[in-house]
Design a protein around this motif. Structure first.
Motif, mmCIF file in Angstrom:
data_model
loop_
_atom_site.group_PDB
_atom_site.id
_atom_site.type_symbol
_atom_site.label_atom_id
_atom_site.label_comp_id
_atom_site.label_asym_id
_atom_site.label_seq_id
_atom_site.Cartn_x
_atom_site.Cartn_y
_atom_site.Cartn_z
ATOM 1 N N VAL A 57 47.864 7.282 32.901
ATOM 2 C CA VAL A 57 46.464 7.608 33.183
ATOM 3 C C VAL A 57 46.337 8.264 34.554
ATOM 4 C CG1 VAL A 57 44.204 6.592 33.684
ATOM 5 C CG2 VAL A 57 45.458 5.889 31.637
ATOM 6 N N ALA A 58 47.084 7.771 35.525
ATOM 7 C CA ALA A 58 47.049 8.372 36.860
ATOM 8 C C ALA A 58 47.468 9.835 36.801
ATOM 9 C CB ALA A 58 47.967 7.596 37.812
ATOM 10 N N GLN A 59 48.488 10.134 36.000
ATOM 11 C CA GLN A 59 48.925 11.510 35.848
ATOM 12 C C GLN A 59 47.834 12.373 35.217
ATOM 13 O OE1 GLN A 59 52.584 11.544 33.626
ATOM 14 N NE2 GLN A 59 53.760 10.504 35.218
ATOM 15 N N ALA A 60 47.231 11.855 34.148
ATOM 16 C CA ALA A 60 46.204 12.632 33.436
ATOM 17 C C ALA A 60 44.998 12.920 34.321
ATOM 18 C CB ALA A 60 45.777 11.881 32.181
ATOM 19 N N ILE A 61 44.551 11.904 35.050
ATOM 20 C CA ILE A 61 43.391 12.074 35.926
ATOM 21 C C ILE A 61 43.712 13.055 37.053
ATOM 22 C CG2 ILE A 61 41.885 10.912 37.586
ATOM 23 C CD1 ILE A 61 41.160 10.255 34.723
ATOM 24 N N SER A 62 44.937 12.984 37.549
ATOM 25 C CA SER A 62 45.328 13.814 38.684
ATOM 26 C C SER A 62 45.286 15.304 38.379
ATOM 27 C CB SER A 62 46.737 13.426 39.149
ATOM 28 O OG SER A 62 46.762 12.102 39.614
ATOM 29 N N VAL A 63 45.573 15.668 37.132
ATOM 30 C CA VAL A 63 45.611 17.093 36.779
ATOM 31 C C VAL A 63 44.353 17.544 36.041
ATOM 32 C CG1 VAL A 63 48.130 17.117 36.697
ATOM 33 C CG2 VAL A 63 46.841 16.612 34.608
ATOM 34 N N ASP A 64 43.383 16.639 35.902
ATOM 35 C CA ASP A 64 42.135 16.966 35.203
ATOM 36 C C ASP A 64 41.142 17.559 36.198
ATOM 37 O OD1 ASP A 64 39.768 17.085 33.779
ATOM 38 O OD2 ASP A 64 40.058 15.154 32.786
ATOM 39 N N GLU A 65 40.980 18.862 36.151
ATOM 40 C CA GLU A 65 40.104 19.545 37.104
ATOM 41 C C GLU A 65 38.628 19.214 36.898
ATOM 42 O OE1 GLU A 65 41.266 21.040 39.633
ATOM 43 O OE2 GLU A 65 43.351 20.847 38.976
ATOM 44 N N SER A 66 38.294 18.617 35.764
ATOM 45 C CA SER A 66 36.897 18.262 35.520
ATOM 46 C C SER A 66 36.494 16.977 36.235
ATOM 47 C CB SER A 66 36.648 18.104 34.011
ATOM 48 O OG SER A 66 37.293 16.940 33.507
ATOM 49 N N MET A 67 37.476 16.252 36.768
ATOM 50 C CA MET A 67 37.194 14.982 37.435
ATOM 51 C C MET A 67 36.926 15.216 38.918
ATOM 52 S SD MET A 67 37.323 12.702 35.048
ATOM 53 C CE MET A 67 37.300 11.239 36.066
ATOM 54 N N ALA A 68 35.711 14.912 39.343
ATOM 55 C CA ALA A 68 35.355 15.090 40.750
ATOM 56 C C ALA A 68 35.971 14.001 41.614
ATOM 57 C CB ALA A 68 33.836 15.080 40.907
ATOM 58 N N VAL A 69 36.119 12.806 41.048
ATOM 59 C CA VAL A 69 36.715 11.672 41.758
ATOM 60 C C VAL A 69 38.024 11.315 41.076
ATOM 61 C CG1 VAL A 69 36.445 9.262 42.447
ATOM 62 C CG2 VAL A 69 34.455 10.786 42.454
ATOM 63 N N LYS A 70 39.052 11.110 41.870
ATOM 64 C CA LYS A 70 40.355 10.741 41.328
ATOM 65 C C LYS A 70 40.836 9.456 41.991
ATOM 66 C CE LYS A 70 41.543 15.634 40.594
ATOM 67 N NZ LYS A 70 41.491 15.679 39.139
ATOM 68 N N PHE A 71 41.850 8.854 41.431
ATOM 69 C CA PHE A 71 42.402 7.631 42.005
ATOM 70 C C PHE A 71 43.067 7.932 43.348
ATOM 71 C CE2 PHE A 71 42.617 6.542 37.391
ATOM 72 C CZ PHE A 71 41.714 5.482 37.428
ATOM 73 N N SER A 72 42.897 7.037 44.300
ATOM 74 C CA SER A 72 43.550 7.199 45.596
ATOM 75 C C SER A 72 44.873 6.445 45.646
ATOM 76 C CB SER A 72 42.637 6.700 46.724
ATOM 77 O OG SER A 72 42.288 5.340 46.529
ATOM 78 N N VAL A 73 45.060 5.511 44.734
ATOM 79 C CA VAL A 73 46.268 4.688 44.712
ATOM 80 C C VAL A 73 46.648 4.360 43.277
ATOM 81 C CG1 VAL A 73 47.144 2.348 45.163
ATOM 82 C CG2 VAL A 73 46.009 3.611 46.991
ATOM 83 N N GLN A 74 47.949 4.330 42.998
ATOM 84 C CA GLN A 74 48.442 3.780 41.731
ATOM 85 C C GLN A 74 49.404 2.655 42.074
ATOM 86 O OE1 GLN A 74 51.163 6.252 39.405
ATOM 87 N NE2 GLN A 74 51.388 7.675 41.121
ATOM 88 N N ALA A 75 49.189 1.499 41.469
ATOM 89 C CA ALA A 75 50.035 0.334 41.731
ATOM 90 C C ALA A 75 50.686 -0.082 40.420
ATOM 91 C CB ALA A 75 49.205 -0.811 42.306
ATOM 92 N N LEU A 76 52.006 0.008 40.377
ATOM 93 C CA LEU A 76 52.751 -0.233 39.146
ATOM 94 C C LEU A 76 53.696 -1.417 39.339
ATOM 95 C CD1 LEU A 76 53.733 3.514 38.528
ATOM 96 C CD2 LEU A 76 51.591 2.358 37.910
ATOM 97 N N ILE A 77 53.467 -2.460 38.557
ATOM 98 C CA ILE A 77 54.280 -3.673 38.643
ATOM 99 C C ILE A 77 55.293 -3.665 37.504
ATOM 100 C CG2 ILE A 77 54.233 -6.190 38.818
ATOM 101 C CD1 ILE A 77 52.567 -4.695 40.957
#
Length: 266
Positions: A57-77
């Motif tokens: 999901v972090a990858q998808a959001i990061s390259v989605d130009e339609s998203m004005a706000v994106k995640f600032s952090v990804q935490a993977l356990i």
């Protein structure tokens, strides 16, 4: 991640699509404003299968130009990030280690991707990722090449298992093995470069250890800030074993470190 639908009711890509839809909804300006959320302090996180979904999901959001706000952090356990090589050093070293044995993890992948469980013996010996398969070019293979991505102390004396012929039909029947939405480690460097900074927790006695270590290296190679917390005494699931009577010191230690990192980085 959100309460996405699960197997056996649904198969890939439904769980991923559920999480992506939830993420987009949460990141919408209306929702952020309604709950007074700072748009510069939103993280996506998950453990094990949830770590897989969080990374995708972090990858998808990061390259989605339609998203004005994106995640600032990804935490993977201890995330599960690839299903082409079930003979990485950590898969071999910890193949019989509870609570996640190698056969069990392979079975989980087959169930998630809607594949026949009878394929398990072929996946165990990497027959699905034959070197002659045209669908896996060298550049794609390099993205999961643990012989290049892992530090020597994790590689030990293990050797890559590359089957020359194998069964090329498996990837045709189960294309999900090559889908970055299911296997985020396969994403190209141009995608990783746009991802948020990362926290990745790995455990020595975990079949998924090398998935996380390889992803940490690839994100760093793409220019991202990555914190990789590795626990020499850790095992898969240890992050959750913090309450009596199944409390472990490594579980409590890892949770404290994770919360401390979030407080400083989010």
């Amino acid at each position: 991640m959100s309460r996405y639908r699960l197997y056996p009711e649904v198969l890939f890509p439904v769980p991923y699509l559920d999480c992506l839809a939830a993420a987009k909804h949460f990141l919408s300006p209306a929702v952020l404003e309604k709950y007074l959320i700072d748009p510069d302090r939103v993280a996506v996180a998950g453990d094990s299968a949830g770590g897989n979904l969080a990374a995708a999901v972090a990858q998808a959001i990061s390259v989605d130009e339609s998203m004005a706000v994106k995640f600032s952090v990804q935490a993977l356990i201890y995330p599960a990030l690839q299903a082409l090589d079930f003979n990485t050093p950590s898969y071999m070293q910890n193949q019989h280690m509870p609570i996640l044995r190698r056969h069990t993890m392979v079975q989980f992948w087959l169930q998630y991707l809607g594949a026949d469980l009878s394929l398990l013996p072929q996946l165990i010996v990497n027959n699905h990722s034959t070197s002659q398969h045209s669908g896996i070019p060298p550049e794609l293979r390099s993205r999961i090449d643990w012989s290049a991505l892992l530090p020597q102390k994790f590689k030990k004396n293990y050797k890559p298992i590359m089957v020359e012929k194998g069964s090329q039909e498996i990837l045709k029947k189960v294309p999900g093995f090559l889908d970055v939405r299911a296997a985020p480690l396969l994403a190209g460097p141009e995608v990783l470069a746009k991802c948020p900074r990362a926290y990745i927790l790995t455990c020595e006695f975990d079949v998924l250890r090398d998935d996380g270590l390889m992803y940490a290296q690839r994100l760093q190679d793409a220019g991202l800030s990555v914190t990789n917390e590795h626990y020499e005494e850790g095992f898969h699931g240890s992050f959750s074993f913090i309450f009596w009577p199944t409390d472990f010191a490594v579980g409590k230690k890892s949770v404290r470190a994770y919360i401390n990192w979030l407080q400083k980085n989010l």
